[in-house]
Design an enzyme around this catalytic site. Structure first.
Site, PDB file in Angstrom:
ATOM      1  N   HIS A 298       0.871  -1.183   0.000  1.00  0.00           N
ATOM      2  CA  HIS A 298       0.000   0.000   0.000  1.00  0.00           C
ATOM      3  C   HIS A 298       0.904   1.227   0.000  1.00  0.00           C
ATOM      4  O   HIS A 298       1.868   1.282   0.762  1.00  0.00           O
ATOM      5  CB  HIS A 298      -0.893  -0.026   1.241  1.00  0.00           C
ATOM      6  CG  HIS A 298      -1.988   1.002   1.207  1.00  0.00           C
ATOM      7  ND1 HIS A 298      -1.735   2.339   1.323  1.00  0.00           N
ATOM      8  CD2 HIS A 298      -3.330   0.876   1.052  1.00  0.00           C
ATOM      9  CE1 HIS A 298      -2.887   3.002   1.248  1.00  0.00           C
ATOM     10  NE2 HIS A 298      -3.864   2.136   1.076  1.00  0.00           N
ATOM     11  N   GLU A 311      -6.821   5.476   2.037  1.00  0.00           N
ATOM     12  CA  GLU A 311      -6.880   6.012   0.678  1.00  0.00           C
ATOM     13  C   GLU A 311      -7.924   7.136   0.587  1.00  0.00           C
ATOM     14  O   GLU A 311      -7.888   7.956  -0.319  1.00  0.00           O
ATOM     15  CB  GLU A 311      -7.254   4.867  -0.266  1.00  0.00           C
ATOM     16  CG  GLU A 311      -6.838   5.083  -1.684  1.00  0.00           C
ATOM     17  CD  GLU A 311      -6.731   3.769  -2.456  1.00  0.00           C
ATOM     18  OE1 GLU A 311      -6.306   2.751  -1.863  1.00  0.00           O
ATOM     19  OE2 GLU A 311      -7.070   3.766  -3.632  1.00  0.00           O
ATOM     20  N   ARG A 314      -6.636  10.694   0.054  1.00  0.00           N
ATOM     21  CA  ARG A 314      -6.486  11.144  -1.345  1.00  0.00           C
ATOM     22  C   ARG A 314      -7.856  11.242  -2.010  1.00  0.00           C
ATOM     23  O   ARG A 314      -8.125  12.165  -2.765  1.00  0.00           O
ATOM     24  CB  ARG A 314      -5.587  10.165  -2.108  1.00  0.00           C
ATOM     25  CG  ARG A 314      -4.102  10.381  -1.827  1.00  0.00           C
ATOM     26  CD  ARG A 314      -3.266   9.252  -2.408  1.00  0.00           C
ATOM     27  NE  ARG A 314      -3.417   8.023  -1.652  1.00  0.00           N
ATOM     28  CZ  ARG A 314      -3.358   6.797  -2.161  1.00  0.00           C
ATOM     29  NH1 ARG A 314      -3.159   6.634  -3.449  1.00  0.00           N
ATOM     30  NH2 ARG A 314      -3.502   5.727  -1.385  1.00  0.00           N
ATOM     31  N   ARG A 335      -2.920   1.193  -6.583  1.00  0.00           N
ATOM     32  CA  ARG A 335      -1.931   1.116  -5.506  1.00  0.00           C
ATOM     33  C   ARG A 335      -0.553   0.673  -5.991  1.00  0.00           C
ATOM     34  O   ARG A 335       0.464   1.168  -5.508  1.00  0.00           O
ATOM     35  CB  ARG A 335      -2.438   0.143  -4.433  1.00  0.00           C
ATOM     36  CG  ARG A 335      -3.621   0.702  -3.699  1.00  0.00           C
ATOM     37  CD  ARG A 335      -4.220  -0.305  -2.766  1.00  0.00           C
ATOM     38  NE  ARG A 335      -5.247   0.337  -1.952  1.00  0.00           N
ATOM     39  CZ  ARG A 335      -5.927  -0.268  -1.005  1.00  0.00           C
ATOM     40  NH1 ARG A 335      -5.724  -1.541  -0.745  1.00  0.00           N
ATOM     41  NH2 ARG A 335      -6.835   0.393  -0.312  1.00  0.00           N
ATOM     42  N   HIS A 438       0.597  -4.907   2.612  1.00  0.00           N
ATOM     43  CA  HIS A 438      -0.771  -4.636   3.029  1.00  0.00           C
ATOM     44  C   HIS A 438      -1.710  -5.820   2.864  1.00  0.00           C
ATOM     45  O   HIS A 438      -2.405  -6.208   3.799  1.00  0.00           O
ATOM     46  CB  HIS A 438      -1.291  -3.430   2.244  1.00  0.00           C
ATOM     47  CG  HIS A 438      -2.669  -3.029   2.617  1.00  0.00           C
ATOM     48  ND1 HIS A 438      -3.033  -2.842   3.927  1.00  0.00           N
ATOM     49  CD2 HIS A 438      -3.767  -2.786   1.867  1.00  0.00           C
ATOM     50  CE1 HIS A 438      -4.311  -2.504   3.958  1.00  0.00           C
ATOM     51  NE2 HIS A 438      -4.781  -2.471   2.725  1.00  0.00           N
ATOM     52  N   HIS A 439      -1.721  -6.415   1.691  1.00  0.00           N
ATOM     53  CA  HIS A 439      -2.782  -7.404   1.415  1.00  0.00           C
ATOM     54  C   HIS A 439      -2.198  -8.535   0.578  1.00  0.00           C
ATOM     55  O   HIS A 439      -1.450  -8.287  -0.356  1.00  0.00           O
ATOM     56  CB  HIS A 439      -3.898  -6.705   0.617  1.00  0.00           C
ATOM     57  CG  HIS A 439      -5.090  -7.560   0.345  1.00  0.00           C
ATOM     58  ND1 HIS A 439      -6.193  -7.618   1.175  1.00  0.00           N
ATOM     59  CD2 HIS A 439      -5.348  -8.418  -0.657  1.00  0.00           C
ATOM     60  CE1 HIS A 439      -7.086  -8.447   0.674  1.00  0.00           C
ATOM     61  NE2 HIS A 439      -6.592  -8.960  -0.439  1.00  0.00           N
ATOM     62  N   ARG A 478      -5.134  -5.357  -6.000  1.00  0.00           N
ATOM     63  CA  ARG A 478      -6.478  -5.147  -5.457  1.00  0.00           C
ATOM     64  C   ARG A 478      -6.798  -3.656  -5.406  1.00  0.00           C
ATOM     65  O   ARG A 478      -5.982  -2.845  -4.992  1.00  0.00           O
ATOM     66  CB  ARG A 478      -6.576  -5.738  -4.050  1.00  0.00           C
ATOM     67  CG  ARG A 478      -7.944  -5.511  -3.435  1.00  0.00           C
ATOM     68  CD  ARG A 478      -8.060  -6.185  -2.104  1.00  0.00           C
ATOM     69  NE  ARG A 478      -7.223  -5.589  -1.080  1.00  0.00           N
ATOM     70  CZ  ARG A 478      -7.475  -4.458  -0.435  1.00  0.00           C
ATOM     71  NH1 ARG A 478      -8.562  -3.762  -0.729  1.00  0.00           N
ATOM     72  NH2 ARG A 478      -6.660  -4.012   0.493  1.00  0.00           N
ATOM     73  N   GLY A 481     -11.081  -0.763  -1.311  1.00  0.00           N
ATOM     74  CA  GLY A 481     -12.532  -0.896  -1.127  1.00  0.00           C
ATOM     75  C   GLY A 481     -13.065  -2.237  -1.623  1.00  0.00           C
ATOM     76  O   GLY A 481     -14.193  -2.605  -1.298  1.00  0.00           O
TER      77      GLY A 481
END
Ligand code: ADP
Length: 503
Positions: A298, A311, A314, A335, A438-439, A478, A481
Site C-alpha cells: 500500500h 486512501e 487522497r 496502488r 498490506h494485502h 487489489r 474498497g
C-alpha cells in the site's frame, strides 16, 4: 459469558499490537486478554461492552465451524444462522475482527440504493471492467462477475442489520463514487466489526476467542471438523462443514519473503493473526492455491508505527509531494503504480498534503493526529518549513493544483477523480508516508459457491473459504474498497452454501 473490554477501544489496542509487531507469527504472541484490559481499563467507562463465549460451554459438535472472526467469518456465521444452521466461530486472537478491524477506505459496490439516492450513475459492468483493469486483467473473472453482481445486495444486507454505509467516496482506479463508508465518513473497519459483532450476539452465535484451529479433519474423504487449541487445551470438534476465513499472510514475514523475496525488510500493516494458517491447512488437504506471489504493498503507510493512512485521504482531495515539494504522480492511480512511483523517488518516501477541508471529511485523520503522525501549519509556507521542503516550491505546487481543481483539468499528471474540492482552507497538514505490505491477493482457490477446489480442479465437499484467505478475485492488484466487499459477499455465500450442504 466472559466479559471483555470495550470494543470502542479495540482499534487502538490492535493498532498498538501491530505497531509493536515485527511481523512474526501470532502464535508466538504472548499478549493476553487481561493485558489488553489493563491497557484499556482507564478509558473504558461508558463504552459498549462486547462479550465472547465462555470456553466451558464448548460443545463437541456444531453444524458448521467457521475459522476466523474477521468480516468474512462473521458474515458467514450470520448468513449460515439465517439459513437455519447452528454455526460456531473460532478465533485465535484474544479479540474478534482480524485485519477487517483495520480496514479504512470503505466497501465498493455498484448500482446501490445509496448511489441512486445520491444521483450517482454506476453499473456492475463498469465496476467489473475497472476491477479487471486494476488487477492487470489477471483476475478470476467468474469470481469477479459474481462479486460485482452481488455487491449492491450486500450493502442492503448490512443496512438491514443496522450497518449503514451511505457516505460515498472514490479510491484509486475507480471512476465512480462507489466506495461506501459510514455516514460520518469514518474508517469502515471498526464500525463494521462492531456492527457484525452486535448481530452475532443478537443471534446467539457462539464466538470463542483464544481458540487456535490447527487442523481441518477429514474422515474417509468427508470433512469432519477441526482440531482447536482453546485456552491451552487441544480439542477435536465435529461438524459436517467447515468455513475457513482466516485472512491473509501479510504478518508472516517468512511466508511473504518466500513468495516475494523483494519485500524483505518492508513494514507490514497487518494484524498479528494474519499468518496464513488457513492456506497451510487447506493445502494439506490437497487444496489448490493461486497467485501466492501477488502481495500488495500500500503506498501510504506511516513507517514509524506501520499505520496505514487511508486512501480516503487522497479520495477526499489530498495530493502527494516529494521532498522537493513537487507532485510526482497521479495520486488516484492504482496502488501498485502509486507505490512504484514513491519507491522510484530518491528518498523513497513522500508526503500526503491536505487542508482543513479534507480533515473534516475524513474522520480517520483525527486518529492519525492523536498518534502524532500529522504535521500542521497555518500556511503552505509554514508547512513547507516544518517538513523541510522549499517553501516556494510547495506553495507553487498547491497553487497549480488548486487551479487544476478549478478547471477540472490536471495537465501535469492527468488525475481525473477526487477533484471536488481544492486545498485552500487552512490549517494545512502533511503526513510522511512510504509503501508497506498490506494485502495478500493470492490464496486458496474457490468457485462462486465459495467451495474450495483441490489441485485436480475438483471441489472438496464440505470445505468452504472466504475473504483474504482466498485468491484470484483481485488479480495482481487489489482496488481499495474491494477487500471489504469481498469478505461480505463471499462470506455470506460461504455461510449460505455451507448451511445448505449440511441439510
Ligand atoms: P477477512 O478480511 O478475510 O475476514 P481478517 O484478517 O479480517 O480476514 O480475519 C481473519 C481472522 O482469522 C483473524 O482474526 C485471525 O486472527 C483469525 N485466524 C487466523 N488463523 C486462525 C486460526 N488458525 N484459528 C483461528 N483463527 C484464526
Amino acid at each position: 459469558m466472559k466479559k471483555i473490554f470495550s470494543h470502542v477501544l479495540l482499534l487502538s489496542s490492535v493498532l498498538l499490537f501491530s505497531a509493536c509487531s515485527n511481523g512474526n507469527s501470532a502464535s508466538s504472541s504472548s499478549t493476553t486478554v487481561s493485558e489488553i484490559k489493563e491497557k484499556t481499563t482507564d478509558t473504558t467507562s461508558g463504552a459498549s461492552v462486547q462479550e465472547y463465549t465462555d470456553p466451558t460451554t464448548l460443545k463437541d459438535k456444531y453444524d458448521v465451524i467457521i475459522v476466523g472472526s474477521g468480516g468474512a467469518g462473521m458474515s458467514a456465521a450470520i448468513q449460515a444462522k439465517e439459513a437455519g444452521a447452528n454455526p460456531v466461530i473460532f478465533e485465535k486472537m484474544p479479540i474478534a475482527g482480524g485485519n477487517t478491524l483495520k480496514a479504512s477506505a470503505g466497501m465498493n459496490a455498484s448500482q446501490t440504493t445509496f448511489q441512486k439516492e445520491q444521483g450517482i450513475e454506476d453499473s456492475n459492468d463498469l465496476f467489473f471492467e475497472e476491477s479487471l483493469k486494476g488487477g492487470g486483467g489477471t483476475n478470476d473473472q467468474e469470481l469477479l462477475r459474481y462479486f460485482v453482481d452481488h455487491s449492491a445486495d450486500a450493502i442492503d444486507w448490512l443496512d438491514s442489520m443496522g450497518i449503514t454505509l451511505d457516505n460515498l467516496t472514490t479510491t484509486g482506479g475507480m471512476s465512480e463514487k462507489r466506495t461506501h463508508r459510514p455516514t460520518d465518513g469514518s474508517a469502515v473497519g471498526e464500525y463494521l466489526v462492531d456492527g457484525l459483532l452486535r448481530n452475532i450476539h443478537e443471534r446467539e452465535i457462539p464466538l470463542f476467542v483464544n481458540a487456535d484451529v490447527t487442523k481441518i479433519n477429514q474422515t474417509e474423504d468427508q470433512i469432519s471438523g477441526v482440531t482447536v487449541t482453546i485456552e491451552g487445551t487441544e480439542k477435536v470438534i465435529n461438524a459436517d462443514a467447515v468455513i475457513v476465513a482466516t485472512g491473509g499472510f501479510g504478518a508472516n514475514m517468512d511466508l511473504v519473503v518466500e513468495n516475494k523475496p523483494e519485500l524483505k525488510g518492508y513494514v507490514s500493516t497487518n494484524q498479528e493473526g494474519s499468518t496464513g494458517d488457513g492456506i497451510k491447512m487447506i493445502q494439506s488437504l490437497g487444496g489448490q492455491t493461486v497467485d501466492l506471489d501477488q502481495i500488495q504493498i500500500h503506498p501510504t503507510v506511516d513507517q514509524t508505527k506501520s499505520l496505514l493512512i487511508t486512501e480516503a485521504v487522497r479520495g477526499e482531495g489530498a495530493i502527494l509531494v516529494n521532498q522537493a515539494g513537487q507532485r510526482f504522480f497521479n495520486e488516484m492511480e492504482t496502488r501498485d503504480k502509486v507505490s512504484a512511483a514513491i519507491i522510484a523517488l530518491p528518498e523513497q518516501s513522500a508526503y500526503l498534503i491536505f487542508d482543513a477541508g479534507v480533515k473534516e471529511r475524513v474522520k480517520a485523520i483525527d486518529f492519525y493526529e492523536k498518534q502524532g503522525l500529522t504535521v500542521k501549519a497555518d500556511t503552505p509556507e509554514a508547512l513547507a518549513k516544518a517538513i523541510e521542503t522549499p517553501e516556494e516550491a510547495l506553495k507553487a505546487t498547491l497553487d497549480t493544483w488548486n487551479k487544476a481543481v478549478a478547471n477540472k483539468k490536471d495537465d501535469a499528471f492527468k488525475r481525473e477523480t477526487a477533484m471536488d474540492n481544492d486545498l485552500s482552507q487552512g490549517p494545512f497538514y502533511a503526513i510522511k508516508i512510504a509503501p508497506g505490505i498490506h494485502h495478500t491477493m493470492g490464496g486458496v482457490k474457490i468457485n462462486t459457491n465459495a467451495q474450495v477446489i483441490n489441485t485436480e480442479n475438483v471441489v472438496i465437499p464440505g470445505l468452504y473459504a472466504a475473504g483474504e484467505v482466498t485468491g484470484g478475485l483481485h488479480g495482481n492488484n487489489r482496488i481499495g474498497g474491494n477487500a471489504v466487499a469481498d469478505i461480505i459477499i463471499f462470506g455470506r455465500q460461504a455461510g449460505e452454501q455451507a448451511a445448505s450442504f449440511i441439510k
